[in-house]
Design an enzyme around this catalytic site. Sequence first.
Site, PDB file in Angstrom:
ATOM      1  CG  HIS A  59      -1.979  -0.994   1.224  1.00 34.84           C
ATOM      2  ND1 HIS A  59      -3.125  -0.857   1.963  1.00 34.84           N
ATOM      3  CD2 HIS A  59      -2.101  -2.175   0.563  1.00 34.84           C
ATOM      4  CE1 HIS A  59      -3.906  -1.898   1.769  1.00 34.84           C
ATOM      5  NE2 HIS A  59      -3.303  -2.714   0.927  1.00 34.84           N
ATOM      6  CD  GLU A  84      -2.152   4.265   3.043  1.00 38.52           C
ATOM      7  OE1 GLU A  84      -1.826   3.601   2.023  1.00 38.52           O
ATOM      8  OE2 GLU A  84      -3.310   4.285   3.477  1.00 38.52           O
ATOM      9  CB  CYS A 128      -6.781  -0.292   5.023  1.00 32.59           C
ATOM     10  SG  CYS A 128      -5.048  -0.846   4.971  1.00 32.59           S
ATOM     11  CB  CYS A 156      -2.279   1.825   6.049  1.00 37.76           C
ATOM     12  SG  CYS A 156      -1.862   0.987   4.486  1.00 37.76           S
TER      13      CYS A 156
END
Length: 195
Positions: free
Chosen positions: A92, A94, A122, A125
């Site tokens: 991801h 992040e 999410c 993260c």
Amino acid sequence: MSFLIVIRAGPELPPPTPVTHKHRVGVEVAGRTYSRIVDTLDLEAGMAIAVEEARKAEGHGDVPIGAAIFRDGELLSRAGNERELRRDPTAHAEVLAIRAAAEALGGWRLPGTSLFVTLEPCAMCAGAIVLARIPLVVFGAPDPKGGACGSVLDVLAEPALNHRPEVIGGVSREESAALLQAFFASRRRGSADTL
């Protein structure tokens, strides 16, 4: 341009103060990021870097989500989603930005940093944000299906955790949401064409 601002601070933290530092917008040269100062009192310039990364992610077939981390006015890292590119479910934006910032600072704690991301983080993260001790999270669009900053869960405000960052949501919300909507609309059209 209007946007929703949500600011939270834990009970032992002082009330949030306006972000008054300057950020630098990075320029990549030979694999290194060099910076120039940009005033981001309105948070838009920091989010603009995250939006650039989201557009890059879309260019290689990933969901257009981008992130950027700043500290003391300097751009430390920037990343877009790379789950498809790397075939890695944890790639991801992040997480990739946090890893790069930790490498740049030489440690896993990221004190004094601000994370800008185009979509509400999410749970995975949000957990990485807590573990990295990032004090400020700024996101664009809320995620009603998986957001962990208040939409579905609120990991970043969980009193049982040892770190609770300030959260500002809705910065560049329309632009961030439009990127995602266009991406998924094109995917749906592509699926309909193959039937």
